[in-house]
Write an enzyme that holds these catalytic residues in place. Structure first.
Site, mmCIF file in Angstrom:
data_model
loop_
_atom_site.group_PDB
_atom_site.id
_atom_site.type_symbol
_atom_site.label_atom_id
_atom_site.label_comp_id
_atom_site.label_asym_id
_atom_site.label_seq_id
_atom_site.Cartn_x
_atom_site.Cartn_y
_atom_site.Cartn_z
ATOM 1 N N TRP A 182 -45.463 -103.168 -14.408
ATOM 2 C CA TRP A 182 -45.696 -101.742 -14.161
ATOM 3 C C TRP A 182 -44.553 -101.228 -13.310
ATOM 4 O O TRP A 182 -44.210 -101.841 -12.297
ATOM 5 C CB TRP A 182 -47.024 -101.477 -13.420
ATOM 6 C CG TRP A 182 -47.081 -100.029 -13.007
ATOM 7 C CD1 TRP A 182 -47.261 -98.958 -13.830
ATOM 8 C CD2 TRP A 182 -46.852 -99.494 -11.689
ATOM 9 N NE1 TRP A 182 -47.167 -97.790 -13.114
ATOM 10 C CE2 TRP A 182 -46.917 -98.082 -11.804
ATOM 11 C CE3 TRP A 182 -46.594 -100.060 -10.445
ATOM 12 C CZ2 TRP A 182 -46.732 -97.238 -10.708
ATOM 13 C CZ3 TRP A 182 -46.405 -99.217 -9.343
ATOM 14 C CH2 TRP A 182 -46.483 -97.824 -9.484
ATOM 15 N N GLU A 221 -47.744 -101.885 -18.531
ATOM 16 C CA GLU A 221 -48.819 -100.983 -18.076
ATOM 17 C C GLU A 221 -48.294 -99.555 -17.989
ATOM 18 O O GLU A 221 -47.414 -99.253 -17.191
ATOM 19 C CB GLU A 221 -49.305 -101.459 -16.692
ATOM 20 C CG GLU A 221 -50.369 -100.577 -16.066
ATOM 21 C CD GLU A 221 -50.790 -101.051 -14.669
ATOM 22 O OE1 GLU A 221 -50.183 -102.005 -14.138
ATOM 23 O OE2 GLU A 221 -51.725 -100.441 -14.115
ATOM 24 N N LYS A 223 -48.680 -95.249 -17.559
ATOM 25 C CA LYS A 223 -49.309 -94.371 -16.575
ATOM 26 C C LYS A 223 -49.051 -92.924 -16.955
ATOM 27 O O LYS A 223 -48.088 -92.636 -17.672
ATOM 28 C CB LYS A 223 -48.695 -94.688 -15.207
ATOM 29 C CG LYS A 223 -49.372 -94.022 -14.044
ATOM 30 C CD LYS A 223 -49.027 -94.715 -12.743
ATOM 31 C CE LYS A 223 -49.625 -93.946 -11.590
ATOM 32 N NZ LYS A 223 -49.509 -94.654 -10.328
ATOM 33 N N ASP A 255 -54.994 -99.449 -17.740
ATOM 34 C CA ASP A 255 -55.514 -99.230 -16.387
ATOM 35 C C ASP A 255 -56.415 -98.005 -16.449
ATOM 36 O O ASP A 255 -55.995 -96.945 -16.933
ATOM 37 C CB ASP A 255 -54.356 -99.016 -15.405
ATOM 38 C CG ASP A 255 -54.819 -98.805 -13.961
ATOM 39 O OD1 ASP A 255 -55.705 -97.951 -13.740
ATOM 40 O OD2 ASP A 255 -54.295 -99.480 -13.061
ATOM 41 N N HIS A 258 -55.119 -94.474 -15.388
ATOM 42 C CA HIS A 258 -53.800 -94.043 -15.843
ATOM 43 C C HIS A 258 -53.781 -93.104 -17.042
ATOM 44 O O HIS A 258 -52.799 -93.032 -17.772
ATOM 45 C CB HIS A 258 -52.931 -95.265 -16.146
ATOM 46 C CG HIS A 258 -52.514 -95.991 -14.912
ATOM 47 N ND1 HIS A 258 -51.536 -96.951 -14.897
ATOM 48 C CD2 HIS A 258 -52.935 -95.885 -13.633
ATOM 49 C CE1 HIS A 258 -51.380 -97.422 -13.670
ATOM 50 N NE2 HIS A 258 -52.228 -96.791 -12.882
ATOM 51 N N HIS A 282 -56.773 -103.215 -16.182
ATOM 52 C CA HIS A 282 -56.875 -102.996 -14.742
ATOM 53 C C HIS A 282 -58.054 -102.060 -14.558
ATOM 54 O O HIS A 282 -57.928 -100.865 -14.824
ATOM 55 C CB HIS A 282 -55.612 -102.317 -14.190
ATOM 56 C CG HIS A 282 -54.565 -103.278 -13.749
ATOM 57 N ND1 HIS A 282 -53.427 -102.884 -13.102
ATOM 58 C CD2 HIS A 282 -54.508 -104.638 -13.828
ATOM 59 C CE1 HIS A 282 -52.692 -103.956 -12.817
ATOM 60 N NE2 HIS A 282 -53.326 -105.031 -13.260
ATOM 61 N N ASP A 290 -55.222 -90.943 -9.875
ATOM 62 C CA ASP A 290 -55.260 -92.405 -9.921
ATOM 63 C C ASP A 290 -55.445 -92.925 -8.493
ATOM 64 O O ASP A 290 -54.564 -93.565 -7.933
ATOM 65 C CB ASP A 290 -53.940 -92.903 -10.530
ATOM 66 C CG ASP A 290 -53.881 -94.413 -10.611
ATOM 67 O OD1 ASP A 290 -54.936 -95.036 -10.805
ATOM 68 O OD2 ASP A 290 -52.772 -94.971 -10.467
ATOM 69 N N ASP A 292 -57.416 -95.102 -7.161
ATOM 70 C CA ASP A 292 -57.732 -96.521 -6.945
ATOM 71 C C ASP A 292 -58.886 -96.743 -5.979
ATOM 72 O O ASP A 292 -58.813 -97.610 -5.105
ATOM 73 C CB ASP A 292 -56.469 -97.290 -6.520
ATOM 74 C CG ASP A 292 -55.448 -97.379 -7.649
ATOM 75 O OD1 ASP A 292 -55.769 -97.993 -8.677
ATOM 76 O OD2 ASP A 292 -54.347 -96.818 -7.514
ATOM 77 N N ASP A 322 -58.077 -103.398 -10.121
ATOM 78 C CA ASP A 322 -56.954 -102.747 -9.437
ATOM 79 C C ASP A 322 -57.488 -101.587 -8.614
ATOM 80 O O ASP A 322 -57.623 -100.481 -9.115
ATOM 81 C CB ASP A 322 -55.920 -102.267 -10.470
ATOM 82 C CG ASP A 322 -54.668 -101.695 -9.818
ATOM 83 O OD1 ASP A 322 -54.537 -101.785 -8.585
ATOM 84 O OD2 ASP A 322 -53.823 -101.147 -10.547
HETATM 85 C C1 RNT Z 1 -50.096 -98.387 -10.201
HETATM 86 C C2 RNT Z 1 -50.560 -99.476 -11.094
HETATM 87 C C3 RNT Z 1 -50.266 -100.866 -10.633
HETATM 88 C C4 RNT Z 1 -50.537 -101.063 -9.159
HETATM 89 C C5 RNT Z 1 -50.566 -102.498 -8.730
HETATM 90 C C6 RNT Z 1 -50.378 -102.636 -7.257
HETATM 91 O O1 RNT Z 1 -50.550 -97.145 -10.556
HETATM 92 O O2 RNT Z 1 -51.919 -99.344 -11.348
HETATM 93 O O3 RNT Z 1 -50.950 -101.767 -11.421
HETATM 94 O O4 RNT Z 1 -51.730 -100.472 -8.773
HETATM 95 O O5 RNT Z 1 -49.690 -103.237 -9.462
HETATM 96 ZN ZN ZN Z 2 -52.864 -100.942 -12.449
#
Ligand code: RNT
Ligand code: ZN
Length: 415
Positions: A182, A221, A223, A255, A258, A282, A290, A292, A322
């Site tokens: 990523w 990955e 986004k 993810d 994303h 993720h 995003d 998290d 994640d």
């Molecule tokens: C970032 C991605 C990535 C990170 C991690 C730390 O938007 O989701 O995967 O969160 O690798």
């Molecule tokens: Zn991620």
């Protein structure tokens, strides 16, 4: 009759074999990310702020500051989570012995020897991520797509080293290692050239993936945007999907934070399964962006788990987590998030999918709707409690007492 036995009977009345569901759940690995334990700081000790358009917000005390603290916290969390676990590491968590220091483009397997020993001791597989952020060589928000050849080449070398490290880990552990790329690359404001950076990213990926290495599962990955990078993301969904489809052995990681707010990865899994034999995830919880947030047992995670189970893809979908919340106890964050994933898988395994698929095929949509709703109020909690007992982890609120004691005796003493 115990509550579990009674629950089993109630599920059986809907054609669901609870024991079979529990046996399946026991075998499903969930890859737990190391970075919840220290707010994505890493162990390089560089003092670099978190960059790349991601943020860990909050100032809850007790953050892990060393390999020893992070592994102790991780094991504490694992002791409170049922099921099979893997450890998801980032390259920024290299552990340097005396005189070993290396920059990201010079990382070597030996810098991860302590993690491999830790994984072996605790029977964990490892997954790995090159770290393309929080580093002075990220110039103007760009890494692999940078127009500065020195910058692009530095990050290509990082990617190459990370794949070698992942392959070394796989060899040591006898279990394939997911190696996930990523990158944060993007622009704050309207680009004059969207194609140029994407062509450079494509070239960089080709260079990184050129070497055939045993034991690794490469993935990319995408986004939609990051903080400060709102107008353009080089590694978009279409870019990486196209890349993965045309490069056998490279997989497209989804993810859950994303995509656009009305898009859900639960709906994307089956599409990818028509093309790929592996779909890495993720699992995160985006709140307005995003963000998290810690994954909770709520609709989208349930839908993700249902999709995996009813597609018969428990071995094809590689579940990784994640999230990173610095505003609450970090060990509890791991436990809550991972237990939520486990709960969602269990819930999904307790649905009569064959019957429900027949209802769909035969157009019995009223019955299908009714079935999904009635199943919601079966004694799922009793089956979950039983699973926790079987796995030797505390159920109910008992695990929280252990976290409170750990906070008092260990975490709060770190200040
Ligand atoms: C970032 C991605 C990535 C990170 C991690 C730390 O938007 O989701 O995967 O969160 O690798
Ligand atoms: Zn991620």
């Amino acid at each position: 009759m115990t509550r579990f036995e009674s629950a089993k009977e109630q599920y059986a009345a809907w054609g669901v074999d609870v024991e079979k569901a529990l046996a399946a759940l026991r075998e499903v690995p969930v890859s737990i990310h190391c970075w919840q334990g220290d707010d994505v700081t890493g162990l390089e000790g560089s003092g670099q702020a978190l960059s790349g358009g991601i943020q860990a917000t909050g100032d809850y005390p007790g953050r892990a500051r060393s390999f020893e603290e992070l592994t102790a916290d991780f094991l504490k969390a694992c002791s409170l989570i049922p099921g099979k676990k893997r450890l998801n590491l980032h390259a920024s968590y290299a552990v340097f012995e005396e005189g070993q220091r290396a920059d990201r483009d010079g990382l070597l397997p030996e810098h991860f020897a302590k993690w491999v020993a830790f994984a072996k001791e605790n029977g964990l597989g490892i997954d790995f991520n090159p770290t393309f952020f929080s580093h002075p060589m990220v110039k103007g928000g760009l890494t692999l797509s940078s127009p500065l050849e020195e910058v692009r080449a530095f990050w290509v070398r990082h990617g190459i080293q990370c794949r070698r490290i992942a392959s070394y880990m796989a060899g040591e552990l006898g279990s394939p290692v997911l190696c996930n790329v990523w990158i944060p690359d993007g622009l704050k404001d309207i680009p004059a050239d969207r194609l140029g950076p994407r062509l450079r990213l494509q070239k960089s990926l080709d260079e990184i993936f050129a070497e055939k290495l045993p034991g690794i599962l490469d993935c990319v990955e995408s986004k939609v945007f990051g903080i400060g990078l709102e107008s353009y993301t080089v590694g978009s969904a279409e870019f990486y999907l196209g890349y993965a489809c045309t490069h056998p052995g490279v997989y497209n990681l989804l993810d859950s934070g994303h995509y656009h707010p009305t898009e859900y990865i639960s709906d994307k899994i089956s599409s990818l399964l028509t093309v790929f034999d592996k779909v890495p995830l993720h699992v995160s919880r985006p709140v307005r962006w995003d963000s998290d947030h810690v994954v909770l047992y709520q609709e989208e995670i349930q839908e993700i788990a249902k999709e995996i189970v009813r597609s018969g893809a428990l071995e094809k979908v590689l579940i990784g987590l994640d999230f990173f919340d610095a505003s609450i106890n970090r060990v509890a964050a791991w436990v809550i998030g991972t237990r939520s994933m486990e709960k969602a898988l269990l819930y999904a395994l307790l649905q009569p999918w064959e019957d429900m698929k027949n209802m769909q095929e035969e157009g019995r949509f009223t019955e299908l709707l009714m079935t999904g709703e009635e199943l919601k109020t079966l004694p799922f909690g009793d089956v979950w409690e039983h699973y926790c007992q079987m796995q030797g982890v505390p159920g109910g609120r008992d695990w929280f007492k252990e976290v409170e004691a750990y906070e008092r005796d260990v975490l709060l003493k770190r200040i």
